[in-house]
Design an enzyme around this catalytic site. Sequence first.
Site, PDB file in Angstrom:
ATOM      1  N   LEU A  66       0.873  -1.168   0.000  1.00  0.00           N
ATOM      2  CA  LEU A  66       0.000   0.000   0.000  1.00  0.00           C
ATOM      3  C   LEU A  66       0.911   1.219   0.000  1.00  0.00           C
ATOM      4  CD1 LEU A  66      -2.764  -0.794   2.682  1.00  0.00           C
ATOM      5  CD2 LEU A  66      -3.001  -0.900   0.197  1.00  0.00           C
ATOM      6  N   ASP A  67       0.529   2.233  -0.753  1.00  0.00           N
ATOM      7  CA  ASP A  67       1.298   3.467  -0.744  1.00  0.00           C
ATOM      8  C   ASP A  67       1.395   4.008   0.679  1.00  0.00           C
ATOM      9  OD1 ASP A  67       1.417   3.290  -3.479  1.00  0.00           O
ATOM     10  OD2 ASP A  67      -0.224   4.700  -3.823  1.00  0.00           O
ATOM     11  N   ARG A  68       2.453   4.726   0.954  1.00  0.00           N
ATOM     12  CA  ARG A  68       2.654   5.285   2.290  1.00  0.00           C
ATOM     13  C   ARG A  68       1.426   6.053   2.806  1.00  0.00           C
ATOM     14  NH1 ARG A  68       7.910   8.739   4.350  1.00  0.00           N
ATOM     15  NH2 ARG A  68       7.219   9.015   6.492  1.00  0.00           N
ATOM     16  N   THR A  70      -1.701   5.728   2.035  1.00  0.00           N
ATOM     17  CA  THR A  70      -2.941   4.947   2.021  1.00  0.00           C
ATOM     18  C   THR A  70      -3.071   4.139   3.304  1.00  0.00           C
ATOM     19  OG1 THR A  70      -2.787   4.748  -0.391  1.00  0.00           O
ATOM     20  CG2 THR A  70      -4.278   3.235   0.732  1.00  0.00           C
ATOM     21  N   HIS A 175       0.317   3.384  -7.854  1.00  0.00           N
ATOM     22  CA  HIS A 175      -0.554   4.555  -7.743  1.00  0.00           C
ATOM     23  C   HIS A 175      -1.756   4.470  -8.685  1.00  0.00           C
ATOM     24  CE1 HIS A 175       3.123   7.158  -6.298  1.00  0.00           C
ATOM     25  NE2 HIS A 175       2.812   6.174  -5.464  1.00  0.00           N
TER      26      HIS A 175
END
Length: 267
Positions: A66-68, A70, A175
């Site tokens: 997961l993106d930072r 999110t 993303h």
Amino acid sequence: MPVSKRIECPQLSELTILYQDEWLVAVDKPAGMLVHRSFLDKHETRFVMQTLRDQLGQHVFPVHRLDRPTSGVLLFALSSEVARLLSEQNASQHWQKGYLAVVRGYLEQGGTLDYPLKEQQDKIADKFSSDDKAAQSAVTDYLPLAKVELPIPVSRYPAARYSLVALSPRTGRKHQLRRHLAHLRHPIVGDTSHGDGKHNRLFREHLQCSQLMLLAKQLILTHPISGKTLCIEASLAGWQPLLQRLGWPLQESFYQQAFEQLYKEQR
């Protein structure tokens, strides 16, 4: 609608375990926390992977990311073999993933966006990589759930409009959801890379909410050992004050029905 009441979007300080057995564990990842140590942020000291390892007293193996910024469901294996099986499931698009997002503007109807994305490369991590690769397939199902207009001037408009959206990516490009929503001209609030700075600032200043409004709410997968279907859910607790403030649904059943509708498109 009055706008003087200030809303807090708290960042979780400890990891909450959503599911655990002898083969795998899922946590509710806080927004702003890196999954693992990275030289891209040498000053960061807390990471999900290390925190979870210390919490469980054993090594954990990441199987997706997961993106930072999110928050939400993040799955780890407890052995390298199970990690391999889970990674294969994910790569084969056998997982169903349900996200919630707050986006700029009124998204009037749902659909499926099939819009290939070129691989995004980091200036440091990918400085030796080729940047002439062809765009990769990227598909996202989306469904608007609610909308609101706030009587706060933004840009040249006298009011600000937002939509609550359910999302389900069929592919897992970097993303992907943030880039796809930006392509639809409904960028996710709080996105500093692909979003709208004026609306990000409105949320910070008027609602005291500075995080990316993207939540990995649900993950459905087949257990790699037992073969049973697992449905792992992240909490709405961090979003609850904002949902209440905007008059949006709080019932878990409401979001479950929305995800079921999205998943039907993927069968």
